[in-house]
Write an enzyme that holds these catalytic residues in place. Sequence first.
Site, short mmCIF file in Angstrom:
data_model
loop_
_atom_site.label_atom_id
_atom_site.label_comp_id
_atom_site.label_asym_id
_atom_site.label_seq_id
_atom_site.Cartn_x
_atom_site.Cartn_y
_atom_site.Cartn_z
CB SER A 94 -1.01 -0.04 1.17
OG SER A 94 -0.09 0.08 2.45
NE ARG A 95 -0.52 5.89 -3.99
CZ ARG A 95 -0.92 6.97 -4.81
NH1 ARG A 95 -0.51 6.69 -6.00
NH2 ARG A 95 -1.61 7.84 -4.66
CD GLU B 283 -7.42 1.05 -9.74
OE1 GLU B 283 -6.14 1.08 -9.10
OE2 GLU B 283 -8.13 1.80 -9.86
CD GLU C 41 -4.37 3.19 -13.33
OE1 GLU C 41 -5.19 3.68 -14.34
OE2 GLU C 41 -4.93 3.51 -12.42
CD GLU C 42 -3.48 0.03 -7.11
OE1 GLU C 42 -3.66 -1.12 -6.71
OE2 GLU C 42 -4.45 1.02 -6.78
NE ARG D 206 -0.11 1.19 -5.62
CZ ARG D 206 -0.94 1.24 -4.48
NH1 ARG D 206 -0.60 0.49 -3.58
NH2 ARG D 206 -1.74 2.11 -4.46
#
Length: 166
Positions: A51-52, A77, A80-81, A133
């Site tokens: 998690s950020r 997602e 992107e993550e 991340r």
Amino acid sequence: MTAFDRVKQLLDLFRHSGKHRPRHRKKPKRQAAAVVFRGSGDTREILLITSRDTGRWIVPKGWIEADEDGAQAAVRETWEEAGIVGSALPDGPVGHYRYLKRRMRRGDAVCDVDVYLLELIEQKARWPEKGHRKRKWFPVAAAISLVGEIGLKDVMRDAFHSLTPV
């Protein structure tokens, strides 16, 4: 606030009726999560990202945008993550869970999350949130034990228990 008070506050989000209404009366917000896997049988692994805010291990997850369905949001997602290109399994979500998203500026939100299984197609070296991340592959049992949301743990356990060896 004590740990007991925090647990009580979370439970109140889900169980009030009649005169005693919880503070969060808005309709739960929808999100999509991706449980990305690679390999087969006993060598199957699950991708987790940090998690950020706290650095805890989670799966890619986010809001479903107006022009997409849940599977498309999960795929987006994941890119992107985590920098992962994946393909959602065709039978739709494998489950769902509810959690309280802590938001300092806009207030907390209750979120209903549909969980999709994605099979790894490609892992990229660069992606939009790379600097924010970390990503790591874990054996299925280890990944389930590292995830903090109880509802997500249950969905993951059920999904991989029923997933036939490939």
